[in-house]
Scaffold this active site. Structure first.
Site, PDB file in Angstrom:
ATOM      1  N   LYS A 114      14.151  76.781 106.790  1.00  0.00           N
ATOM      2  CA  LYS A 114      15.244  76.994 107.741  1.00  0.00           C
ATOM      3  C   LYS A 114      16.605  76.947 107.059  1.00  0.00           C
ATOM      4  CE  LYS A 114      12.998  75.862 112.090  1.00  0.00           C
ATOM      5  NZ  LYS A 114      12.938  74.988 113.261  1.00  0.00           N
ATOM      6  N   LYS A 194       0.583  87.725 111.290  1.00  0.00           N
ATOM      7  CA  LYS A 194       0.404  86.808 112.408  1.00  0.00           C
ATOM      8  C   LYS A 194       1.214  87.287 113.619  1.00  0.00           C
ATOM      9  CE  LYS A 194       1.202  81.967 113.353  1.00  0.00           C
ATOM     10  NZ  LYS A 194       1.673  80.686 112.904  1.00  0.00           N
ATOM     11  N   LYS A 197       6.909  86.836 117.626  1.00  0.00           N
ATOM     12  CA  LYS A 197       7.970  87.550 118.318  1.00  0.00           C
ATOM     13  C   LYS A 197       8.914  88.250 117.338  1.00  0.00           C
ATOM     14  CE  LYS A 197      11.357  86.264 121.456  1.00  0.00           C
ATOM     15  NZ  LYS A 197      11.985  85.259 122.293  1.00  0.00           N
TER      16      LYS A 197
END
Ligand code: TRP
Length: 332
Positions: A114, A194, A197
């Site tokens: 992140k 995978k 979204k």
């Protein structure tokens, strides 16, 4: 003897959920209801560690509650609440942060990833995210944490934090343990990555029949099968995986055989799987629509969840305060 062991998991309020979320997490959680005391938390404090749309937050929480209940998290059989409705978790986070080595946090894979994705906003909250996650789990003295592979490192860290806390202050918390989801990776419509979204390869929970049909018809199957009469190979066909996730009354062995002998083609196969997935989606969507139309339903679930969670949280924090030599809550 303590009654039932507790299960705790956190749900990110990140909008629209898809079959990957359902098969990889929610279905597994729903199977634990009744066997354990189950607590599910919509983690809005965690969501704040990256830039987010302030105006969309309440709507995202509302939708997450509806989606999860429609998929089987029956609030009569578990506690569903919003993290920030139980602010005691931030108090415990502070306490735990005093026994958590910075070195451990800086080694967390999710933090490193992140930090790369959000270079402009590497905040202290992002760094101590796993401490808040530990507080989530142990505030409710949960023994089991059903999560995907990517969260195992955080649960392992939680165990270490618990050990350090208990060593210093006495045996207050049980060591939580990750409960890994059995489901195989759910691949997206491209059959290669995978379902996610951010990759736009999903089948959403709110897909209409037509959009489901369009997506499956365009999905990748066995790429070596060029013509209708070529034999297919179900072992490498992602549509066959969808059959396995949603078998319905289909005879999967027969489908497998007929694909290999080219008695059926990819289009026949896709038509069947569309119907099976729709048999799952349609009632879920109906249920969701009914709940959404019931005035005050979500708010009621969250109010009740928060009351239950808060009661446990305050009891735990009273113990923690005593163990750490802090004052009792002055106004209780
Ligand atoms: N970090 C988890 C995720 O990204 C969400 C989460 C927050 C969580 N608190 C938790 C999961 C406690 C399990 C237990 O998916």
């Amino acid at each position: 003897m303590k009654q039932q062991q507790s299960v705790f998991s956190g749900i990110q309020p990140t909008g629209e959920i898809h079959l990957g979320n359902y098969l990889g997490a929610i279905k597994n959680w729903a199977s634990l209801l009744g066997k354990y005391e189950c607590i599910f938390c919509i983690v809005d404090y965690h969501a704040m560690t990256i830039e987010y749309d302030v105006k969309a937050m309440q709507n995202n929480i509302h939708n997450a509650v509806l989606d999860n209940i429609a998929c089987g998290l029956d609030p009569e059989k578990c506690t569903i609440f919003v993290q920030s409705d139980v602010p005691e978790v931030t108090e415990l986070t502070w306490v735990l942060s005093t026994v958590t080595p910075m070195g451990d946090l800086s080694r967390m894979t999710q933090f490193k990833e992140k930090s790369k994705q959000h270079e402009q906003n590497i905040n202290v909250g992002l760094f101590s995210y796993p401490v808040l996650q530990t507080a989530d789990i142990i505030l409710y003295k949960a023994s089991w944490v059903p999560v995907g592979e990517d969260q195992v490192q955080h649960v392992e860290l939680a165990r270490e934090i618990v050990r350090d806390f208990n060593r210093r202050y006495g045996d207050v918390f049980p060591e939580p343990q990750a409960l890994l989801t059995q489901a195989r990776r759910v691949m997206g419509l491209d059959g290669k990555t995978k379902m996610s979204k951010s990759l736009s390869n999903t089948i959403a929970l709110n897909e209409t029949y037509d959009s489901l049909k369009k997506k499956i018809m365009g999905a990748i199957t066995d790429e070596d099968r060029k013509r209708r009469h070529d034999p297919g190979n179900p072992d490498i066909c992602n549509i066959m995986r969808y059959h396995e996730f949603f078998p319905g009354d289909d005879d999967l062995e027969k489908i497998d055989r007929e694909c290999r002998t080219a008695e059926i083609g990819c289009v026949d196969d896709k038509k069947m799987v569309i119907d099976r997935i729709w048999e799952f989606l349609e009632p879920v969507q109906q249920k969701r629509a009914e709940l959404a139309a019931t005035e005050g339903y979500v708010e009621g679930v969250l109010q009740e969840g928060a009351l239950r969670a808060r009661k446990i949280a305050q009891d735990t924090m009273a113990e923690v305060r005593e163990a750490c030599g802090l004052r009792k809550y002055p106004l209780r």
